[in-house]
Design an enzyme around this catalytic site. Structure first.
Site, PDB file in Angstrom:
ATOM      1  N   VAL A 454       0.841  -1.199   0.000  1.00  0.00           N
ATOM      2  CA  VAL A 454       0.000   0.000   0.000  1.00  0.00           C
ATOM      3  C   VAL A 454       0.880   1.254   0.000  1.00  0.00           C
ATOM      4  O   VAL A 454       0.374   2.358   0.134  1.00  0.00           O
ATOM      5  CB  VAL A 454      -0.964   0.036   1.211  1.00  0.00           C
ATOM      6  CG1 VAL A 454      -2.069  -0.982   1.045  1.00  0.00           C
ATOM      7  CG2 VAL A 454      -0.231  -0.213   2.520  1.00  0.00           C
ATOM      8  N   HIS A 455       2.197   1.060  -0.167  1.00  0.00           N
ATOM      9  CA  HIS A 455       3.125   2.192  -0.107  1.00  0.00           C
ATOM     10  C   HIS A 455       3.783   2.380  -1.478  1.00  0.00           C
ATOM     11  O   HIS A 455       4.866   1.866  -1.718  1.00  0.00           O
ATOM     12  CB  HIS A 455       4.224   1.953   0.930  1.00  0.00           C
ATOM     13  CG  HIS A 455       3.729   1.793   2.335  1.00  0.00           C
ATOM     14  ND1 HIS A 455       4.549   1.459   3.382  1.00  0.00           N
ATOM     15  CD2 HIS A 455       2.505   1.942   2.879  1.00  0.00           C
ATOM     16  CE1 HIS A 455       3.840   1.397   4.505  1.00  0.00           C
ATOM     17  NE2 HIS A 455       2.581   1.678   4.209  1.00  0.00           N
ATOM     18  N   MET A 456       3.148   3.112  -2.355  1.00  0.00           N
ATOM     19  CA  MET A 456       3.742   3.382  -3.655  1.00  0.00           C
ATOM     20  C   MET A 456       4.410   4.763  -3.599  1.00  0.00           C
ATOM     21  O   MET A 456       3.789   5.722  -3.157  1.00  0.00           O
ATOM     22  CB  MET A 456       2.683   3.353  -4.764  1.00  0.00           C
ATOM     23  CG  MET A 456       2.100   1.967  -5.001  1.00  0.00           C
ATOM     24  SD  MET A 456       0.975   1.412  -3.720  1.00  0.00           S
ATOM     25  CE  MET A 456      -0.463   2.393  -4.069  1.00  0.00           C
TER      26      MET A 456
END
Lengths: 523, 184
Positions: A454-456
């Site tokens: 969920v960390h782009m």
């Protein structure tokens, strides 16, 4: 055509705050004028909106997703995923293995569906950004912005009695191993452990931008237009002068009336996947060649551990602790992350009677995950106007994750786990530390890993040197006038911790820069 | 033709995509319920298949199309070996055929079987009967803790709500706009 000026058309629905407009009001083509238009209402867009609105700017926020209030968030997991997640949560970065990623698509952006972990950027990461990228981001320089964000979104440790059994078991295992485990800091005002962070907080405790920065922005006169997809930034020569878009219908599949916003300053805050796509659709390029490149993901994997004792992990706060013992090895954190049964069942490779037998033990499960600071990068391409991410898990990152999984398994066995199901394509189970040692003695093929994120980050990176970066020190795009980028695409490197607070602090700093240079941006 | 301006609010499309399985797709999915879901889910087979349609409705259009094509291929693919379409296979034959895809000859076979498993397992445990069976009841829990928050922590919650709106300019004394909203 409807030419609207502040305060805009009257609301048809009484339930929404004043100045929030949705597809229900936007029934005809619309033209808006404002000082600042912000595309995106999450951790990058909402703080800019609130700060600039309070400073007296006329601010318009456009959000592709719909507006939901706390009362709309229910226990219906699947409905929440369909409504709050882009593509129903089925976004994927192509590569070996493919990496599933999730983005919020609602007013409040991904802050509506994240776990609320609120950590400052580690000092050594900021030092690297200063040294390697020429950024003015020392811990001292960012301190006032971190403090301000932490106050606004109420960053605090968890109340002791809101912590669930799954998290106490994680702590028990870490303590048994003698590993560093810390209480998590989250943006919550008395979280009471409904454990629904990822599906919209139904108690209102999580201080997502939906219930913090957006209400503040509205209070100071900003207007929020939900259900609006921005097609492109409009340009006059090298100067951004607004955006063109349309009302998004049917979850974004349908196209409604057009919306044209004319503004003195344009802020792109669509996240590291969609910001480069918006810029690309607008015909903007970076001479650095870095726009859309440098994609980091903080790849993470999860295991399901079965205990004899009752856990009932859904009664208690999400990720109350983080194990930080192995940060120096690029293993960012271990955490307990309870998931609803449907999501766990979906992630298990089992079927039929085996699936049933396993799921019957749902209340004896601890779901735990680890996050890796990746060393290689992917990229985002814009194909027919839509972004597609490509990401190849590096061998060394796979090795890091394998070591992390081994350590996490040891922790869970130390806590009393009787069986652990590992995140590999075909069911791999281990029942004790010896089995873990044997399994992890040899490399596990990358193709069999089930990786999510969920960390782009990183696809429009900041830097002093315009030949190697997309934006300047504050996020203004090099060689373009009045286009500010405000999201995790600015990060030159991954940051090892959850990115929300860093995004918000950088956004607040950028807002300060705009206020300090108001004449430049308002002329 | 309806113009947007002429539409009333009630006519504006909803936020959800309405997706329907093809008759073939629906039949194949129904035949897979006993293969992928536990036997206890047999009574909710129709609801499980309906739920898969809801999930697909929210998925990217390309994925929806690919999944539909995959179901048709899966149905026909049983013919050479079983002399009947997949939708008519039952018991061990249905299971063997599914496994031949799950451990299949190409990554496309395995990925499609994996996707089937994911969608149907998700749909299965979204059914209230299945959630109740495993002791998952978040509704009453949410209600209980929400009440607790608003009573035990009432003063702190109000304080935070007030803080969100209280004046606190980033650059005190600097107002660049043409007007400042009342109350701001």
């Amino acid at each position: 055509m409807v030419a609207s000026s502040r305060p805009g058309p009257a609301l048809i629905e009484g339930a929404r705050p004043t100045n929030v407009f949705t597809r229900h009001e936007l029934l005809g083509d619309t033209v808006l004028d404002c000082d600042v238009v912000i595309v995106g209402s999450g951790s990058g867009g909402a703080p800019v909106a609130a700060e600039l609105a309070e400073a007296g700017f006329d601010v318009v926020v456009l959000e592709e997703g719909s507006y939901y209030a706390t009362r709309d968030f229910t226990a219906d997991t699947s409905a929440m995923v369909r409504q709050l997640y882009r593509d129903g949560g089925a976004s994927m970065a192509l590569g070996t293995p493919p990496v599933m990623f999730q983005e919020g698509r609602a007013v409040g952006g991904s802050t509506v569906i994240n776990g609320g972990m609120s950590w400052r950027t580690p000092d050594e990461i900021l030092a690297r950004w200063q040294k390697d990228h020429g950024l003015d981001v020392s811990p001292q320089a960012l301190e006032p912005y971190f403090e301000r964000v932490e106050k606004r979104i109420h960053v605090a440790p968890m109340d002791h009695d809101a912590i669930g059994n799954d998290n106490w078991l994680l702590k028990k295992g870490a303590d048994a191993k003698g590993w560093n485990i810390i209480g998590n800091l989250r943006n919550q005002a008395h979280c009471v452990g409904s454990n629904r962070c990822a599906f919209g907080c139904p108690t209102g405790a999580k201080q997502s931008t939906l219930v913090s920065y957006i209400p503040r922005a509205l209070h100071y006169g900003a207007r929020v237009y939900a259900d609006v997809r921005v097609d492109r930034i409009t340009m006059n020569g090298k100067r951004a002068v607004g955006v063109m878009g349309h009302v998004a219908l049917n979850g974004g599949a349908g196209k409604g009336p057009s919306i044209n916003v004319r503004a003195k300053l344009v802020v792109a805050a669509c996240g590291a996947i969609h910001t480069p796509a918006l810029l690309s659709r607008s015909g903007l390029q970076s001479r650095s060649g870095q726009l859309g490149r440098n994609l980091s993901l903080h790849p993470n994997v999860k295991v399901v551990a079965l205990f004899d004792e009752d856990v009932t992990g859904w009664r208690g706060a999400h990720q109350a602790f983080q194990v930080r013992e192995f940060a120096h090895e690029n293993i960012g954190t271990f955490a307990a992350v309870n998931l609803p049964p449907s999501i766990i069942a979906m992630s298990l490779p089992h079927k039929g009677a085996q699936l049933g037998a396993l799921m019957d033990r749902y209340n004896h499960m601890v779901v735990a995950g680890l996050l890796c600071e990746d060393t290689d990068t992917g990229h985002v391409k814009t194909l027919r106007g839509r972004p597609q991410a490509f990401y190849q898990l590096a061998e060394r990152d796979a090795a890091t994750m394998q070591r992390g999984l081994h350590l996490l398994s040891e922790l869970l066995f130390a806590a009393g786990a009787k069986q652990i199901i590992l995140p590999f394509a075909h069911a791999t189970q281990i029942c004790n530390a010896d089995e873990a040692r044997k399994l992890f003695a040899n490399p596990i093929p990358r193709s069999s890993w089930e990786v999510v994120t969920v960390h782009m980050m990183g696809t429009a990176k900041m830097g002093r040197d315009r030949t190697s970066s997309v934006t300047d020190n504050f996020g203004f795009m090099h060689d373009v006038d009045r286009l500010l980028i405000s999201d995790a695409s600015l990060f030159p490197t991954p940051i090892r911790v959850n990115p929300m607070e860093t995004i918000m602090a950088l956004a607040t700093r950028a807002a300060g820069h705009v206020i300090d240079n108001a004449k430049k941006f308002l002329q | 033709m309806t113009t947007w301006a002429a539409m009333t609010r009630a006519q504006v499309p909803t936020d959800e995509v309405s997706y329907q399985h093809s008759p073939t797709g629906r039949a194949v999915l129904l035949s897979l319920v006993p293969v992928i879901c536990p036997v206890e889910a047999a009574g909710c087979a129709e609801a499980i298949v309906d739920h898969v349609a809801l999930t697909l409705g929210a998925a990217p259009p390309l994925l929806r199309k690919g999944f539909g094509a995959g179901l048709a291929t899966y149905d026909l693919g049983a013919l050479p070996r079983y002399r009947r379409r997949a939708r008519f296979l039952t018991g061990e034959r249905a299971e063997r055929y599914y496994d031949s895809w799950a451990h299949g000859p190409t990554p496309i076979h395995t990925q499609f079987a994996h996707a089937l498993n994911q969608l149907m397992s998700l749909a299965c445990y979204e059914q209230p009967e299945m959630a109740a069976r495993i002791g998952y009841a978040p509704g009453p829990w949410i209600e209980e803790v929400t009440k607790k928050r608003l009573s035990v922590f009432r003063d702190d919650v109000r304080k935070q709500d007030a803080q969100i709106l209280a004046p606190d300019p980033l650059r005190p004394g600097v107002y660049v706009g043409r007007r400042k909203k009342a109350g701001g």
